[in-house]
Design an enzyme around this catalytic site. Structure first.
Site, PDB file in Angstrom:
ATOM      1  CE  LYS A   1      -1.982   3.095   1.710  1.00  0.00           C
ATOM      2  NZ  LYS A   1      -1.769   4.475   1.214  1.00  0.00           N
TER       3      LYS A   1
ATOM      4  CD  GLU B   1      12.605   4.290   8.647  1.00  0.00           C
ATOM      5  OE1 GLU B   1      12.357   5.306   9.345  1.00  0.00           O
ATOM      6  OE2 GLU B   1      12.921   4.333   7.452  1.00  0.00           O
TER       7      GLU B   1
ATOM      8  CB  CYS C   1      12.882   8.834   8.069  1.00  0.00           C
ATOM      9  SG  CYS C   1      13.839   7.582   7.252  1.00  0.00           S
TER      10      CYS C   1
ATOM     11  CD  GLU D   1      10.239  13.172  10.587  1.00  0.00           C
ATOM     12  OE1 GLU D   1       9.088  12.732  10.785  1.00  0.00           O
ATOM     13  OE2 GLU D   1      11.168  12.467  10.174  1.00  0.00           O
TER      14      GLU D   1
HETATM   15  N1  LIG Z   1       9.706   8.361   8.453  1.00  0.00           N
HETATM   16  C1  LIG Z   1       9.429   8.595   7.195  1.00  0.00           C
HETATM   17  O1  LIG Z   1      10.083   8.076   6.315  1.00  0.00           O
HETATM   18  C2  LIG Z   1       8.286   9.462   6.842  1.00  0.00           C
HETATM   19  C3  LIG Z   1       7.783  10.395   7.730  1.00  0.00           C
HETATM   20  N2  LIG Z   1       6.740  11.192   7.350  1.00  0.00           N
HETATM   21  C4  LIG Z   1       6.254  12.206   8.297  1.00  0.00           C
HETATM   22  O2  LIG Z   1       4.856  12.114   8.364  1.00  0.00           O
HETATM   23  C5  LIG Z   1       4.253  13.345   8.070  1.00  0.00           C
HETATM   24  C6  LIG Z   1       2.904  13.122   7.429  1.00  0.00           C
HETATM   25  O3  LIG Z   1       3.048  12.510   6.154  1.00  0.00           O
HETATM   26  P1  LIG Z   1       1.997  11.436   5.699  1.00  0.00           P
HETATM   27  O4  LIG Z   1       2.148  11.157   4.268  1.00  0.00           O
HETATM   28  O5  LIG Z   1       0.636  11.847   6.180  1.00  0.00           O
HETATM   29  O6  LIG Z   1       2.527  10.167   6.542  1.00  0.00           O
HETATM   30  P2  LIG Z   1       1.774   8.863   6.994  1.00  0.00           P
HETATM   31  O7  LIG Z   1       2.589   8.203   8.017  1.00  0.00           O
HETATM   32  O8  LIG Z   1       0.357   9.158   7.376  1.00  0.00           O
HETATM   33  O9  LIG Z   1       1.756   7.988   5.650  1.00  0.00           O
HETATM   34  C7  LIG Z   1       2.579   6.868   5.407  1.00  0.00           C
HETATM   35  C8  LIG Z   1       1.737   5.733   4.841  1.00  0.00           C
HETATM   36  O10 LIG Z   1       0.769   5.326   5.799  1.00  0.00           O
HETATM   37  C9  LIG Z   1      -0.517   5.296   5.212  1.00  0.00           C
HETATM   38  N3  LIG Z   1      -1.530   5.532   6.247  1.00  0.00           N
HETATM   39  C10 LIG Z   1      -2.014   6.724   6.695  1.00  0.00           C
HETATM   40  N4  LIG Z   1      -2.942   6.521   7.672  1.00  0.00           N
HETATM   41  C11 LIG Z   1      -3.032   5.189   7.846  1.00  0.00           C
HETATM   42  C12 LIG Z   1      -3.786   4.358   8.718  1.00  0.00           C
HETATM   43  N5  LIG Z   1      -4.652   4.870   9.604  1.00  0.00           N
HETATM   44  N6  LIG Z   1      -3.612   3.015   8.648  1.00  0.00           N
HETATM   45  C13 LIG Z   1      -2.748   2.468   7.785  1.00  0.00           C
HETATM   46  N7  LIG Z   1      -2.005   3.213   6.917  1.00  0.00           N
HETATM   47  C14 LIG Z   1      -2.141   4.552   6.956  1.00  0.00           C
HETATM   48  C15 LIG Z   1      -0.432   6.363   4.154  1.00  0.00           C
HETATM   49  O11 LIG Z   1      -1.466   6.222   3.206  1.00  0.00           O
HETATM   50  C16 LIG Z   1       0.947   6.105   3.596  1.00  0.00           C
HETATM   51  O12 LIG Z   1       0.923   5.020   2.702  1.00  0.00           O
HETATM   52  C17 LIG Z   1       5.275  14.068   7.227  1.00  0.00           C
HETATM   53  O13 LIG Z   1       5.099  15.434   7.305  1.00  0.00           O
HETATM   54  C18 LIG Z   1       6.553  13.607   7.849  1.00  0.00           C
HETATM   55  O14 LIG Z   1       6.889  14.392   8.958  1.00  0.00           O
HETATM   56  C19 LIG Z   1       6.157  11.049   6.133  1.00  0.00           C
HETATM   57  C20 LIG Z   1       6.620  10.123   5.222  1.00  0.00           C
HETATM   58  C21 LIG Z   1       7.763   9.305   5.510  1.00  0.00           C
HETATM   59  N1  BAL Z   2      17.383   7.168   2.948  1.00  0.00           N
HETATM   60  C1  BAL Z   2      15.983   6.922   2.913  1.00  0.00           C
HETATM   61  C2  BAL Z   2      15.354   6.528   4.184  1.00  0.00           C
HETATM   62  C3  BAL Z   2      14.051   7.174   4.491  1.00  0.00           C
HETATM   63  O1  BAL Z   2      13.873   8.375   4.416  1.00  0.00           O
HETATM   64  O2  BAL Z   2      13.115   6.449   4.863  1.00  0.00           O
END
Ligand SMILES: NC(=O)C1=CN([C@@H]2O[C@H](COP(=O)(O)OP(=O)(O)OC[C@H]3O[C@@H](n4cnc5c(N)ncnc54)[C@H](O)[C@@H]3O)[C@@H](O)[C@H]2O)C=CC1
Ligand code: BAL
Ligand code: NA
Length: 505
Positions: free
Chosen positions: A185, A260, A295, A394
């Site tokens: 997903k 993660e 991240c 973050e």
């Molecule tokens: N650690 C990382 O690599 C990431 C951190 N982020 C952080 O998260 C913030 C918000 O970004 P989003 O895109 O909203 O992140 P998110 O964590 O909500 O989205 C990541 C994934 O989770 C899915 N998702 C969302 N709600 C869900 C639920 N209730 N159950 C299962 N899956 C669900 C989303 O559709 C997407 O595929 C960003 O501003 C950033 O700070 C965002 C993306 C990556």
């Molecule tokens: N270097 C990519 C790792 C991440 O942002 O999830």
């Protein structure tokens, strides 16, 4: 100049080896963050589609063409996927940039990494054959024992938008290598290349149901996957609040999860470094690569006071030199952030920092020459204290905050002053000092004299609020395996725990 007019393929959900319209027939627009224009749309799965995909995955596991394969057979599929990714590299990289705003340079590097990660996991799949059944010698005559490594079952893989196809690959490749059937997903903000992975799987003849790809919104498509009774494990990369929701849903079925999550990683620079410019460049790359949407971004610069003013001067010169443009333009080094929501969020962090008394040393605004698109200047913030939001939270955008230190003790205290624990970096010539910091950092990833280089042979993940479990390396495969012990009693003698009944009883 790259081809801008790569057509955006119109796809359905990839389920059971074919394209299927979502049950509710809903679609989500694809927005190009560099132009704010709608370029097409993706299918929006709901719980009904999750049910269909889980059944397809279960059938794949029960069928010989996937469920009874050896690691060597699965490796052939993984290598075929890698070859197709390289064949389509230029098209995939362009689509990735159009969808997410990543610079073309970074998207192209991602596609190389995607192919290499599939190849690496093909190696692991082959190696699994010799480790599938491991005898364990108990030094006892009456027992023979061994351990089997088997696929865990159906794996749910929920991934973010910052490295759309690469983050999916970090999970898809080991799940398939292990012999699981997977349901991916991807993020609704950037799903194009993950759907193209479906087309690649169709082209190479991956057995139906081995990988299913469900695009859609988190609560509508991700949540039913996390709470599905027949999904055996969830691997998630994304935000902390969503990670908590996923862990809570999975807990109802005692389903293992790996998370993660975010980070607020430090980079410490000591005054013993030989070359200021080299350290400056790593500092920039550590926080502004991928427009800061990483991240593990080292977004807290912890700088030894004795070099602070000279270092910041050089940092400003280098920062002003960064080319900010449409991500498809040659030499672009900073594209837009992924969405209007992310743009607003990043600008709010900057204005909150200002309101809390920090100084915006550079940036903080939309670049003057770009009137459209979700662009934010690379931003450097000083006069920060440890109670400020900008120090603690973050941002996921090109925003670096800076604090200075005098002693080693002060530096490590500042570095570990975070609820997160993903990565840390230290720049110093002193080997003993580097070792002290390696030991003291409360994170899963340590960079010495660099920040961000990532290799698929090494474990990736964090501690504290950054989550648990590891992607990549042999550790990234383990979580898709069930470890089964087999104990055989080989003696002809009775066990003799109970008193045997007498003959006439
Ligand atoms: N650690 C990382 O690599 C990431 C951190 N982020 C952080 O998260 C913030 C918000 O970004 P989003 O895109 O909203 O992140 P998110 O964590 O909500 O989205 C990541 C994934 O989770 C899915 N998702 C969302 N709600 C869900 C639920 N209730 N159950 C299962 N899956 C669900 C989303 O559709 C997407 O595929 C960003 O501003 C950033 O700070 C965002 C993306 C990556
Ligand atoms: N270097 C990519 C790792 C991440 O942002 O999830
Ligand atoms: Na997009």
């Amino acid at each position: 100049m790259a081809i801008r007019n790569v057509p955006i393929p119109s796809r359905q959900l990839y389920i059971d080896g074919e394209w299927r319209e979502p049950v509710k027939k809903k679609r989500i627009p694809i927005i190009n963050p560099a132009t704010e224009e709608i370029m097409g749309d993706i299918p929006a799965a709901t719980g009904e589609d999750v049910d269909i995909a889980v059944e397809a995955a279960q059938r794949a596991l029960a069928r010989g063409d996937w469920g009874s394969t050896t690691g060597a057979q699965r490796a052939k599929y993984l290598r075929a996927i890698a070859a197709k990714v390289l064949e389509k590299k230029s098209e995939l990289a362009t689509l990735e940039s159009l969808d997410s705003g990543k610079t073309l340079l970074e998207s192209a590097a991602d596609m190389d990494d995607v192919a290499a990660c599939f190849e690496y996991n093909a190696d692991l799949a082959e190696a699994l054959d010799s480790k599938r059944k491991t005898p364990v010698n108990l030094h006892l005559d009456s027992f023979k024992t061994y351990v089997l490594r088997e696929p865990l079952g159906v794996a749910g893989l929920i991934t973010p938008w910052n490295y759309p196809l690469l983050m999916a690959t970090w999970k898809v490749a080991p799940a398939l290598a292990a012999g699981c059937a997977a349901i991916l997903k991807p993020s609704e903000l950037a799903s194009i290349t993950c759907l193209e992975l479906g087309e690649i799987c169709r082209e190479i003849g991956l057995p139906p149901g081995a990988l299913n790809i469900l695009t859609g919104l988190g609560p509508e498509a991700g949540a039913p996957l996390a709470s599905h009774p027949h999904v055996d494990t969830i691997s998630f990369t994304g935000s902390v609040p969503t990670g908590i929701k996923i862990m809570t849903a999975a807990a109802q079925f005692v389903k293992p999860v790996t998370l993660e999550l975010g980070g607020k990683s430090p980079i410490i620079v000591f005054d013993d470094i030989d070359n200021l410019d080299i350290a400056v460049e790593w500092t920039l790359f550590g926080c502004f690569a991928n427009t800061g949407q990483v991240c593990s971004a080292t977004s807290r610069l912890i700088l030894q006071e004795s070099i602070a003013s000279e270092f910041l001067n050089r940092l400003l010169v280098w920062t002003k030199n960064i080319k900010i443009s449409d991500p498809l333009e040659e030499d672009c080094k900073l594209g837009p952030v992924v969405s209007s929501g992310q743009y607003e969020k990043v600008l709010k962090f900057i204005s909150n920092a200002k309101n809390e008394g920090a100084t915006i040393l550079y940036g903080g605004e939309r670049p003057q020459h770009l009137k459209k698109g979700y662009y934010v200047q690379p931003t450097i913030i000083t006069d920060v204290n440890t109670s400020m939001e900008i120090w603690k939270e973050e941002v996921f955008g090109p925003v670096l905050c800076v604090k200075t230190f005098k002693t080693e003790e002060e530096a490590i205290e500042l570095a570990n002053d975070s609820k997160y624990g993903l990565a840390s970096a230290v720049m110093s010539k002193n080997v003993e000092r580097r070792e002290r910091f390696t030991k003291a950092f409360q994170t899963g990833i340590i960079w010495i004299n660099c920040s961000q280089p990532t290799f698929h042979q090494l474990p990736w993940g964090g501690k504290k609020r950054s989550g648990f479990g590891r992607d990549l390396g042999e550790w990234g495969l383990e979580k898709y395996l069930n470890i089964k012990q087999v104990t055989e009693y080989t003696s002809d003698e009775p066990w003799a725990f109970y008193k045997a009944p007498s003959k006439n009883q």
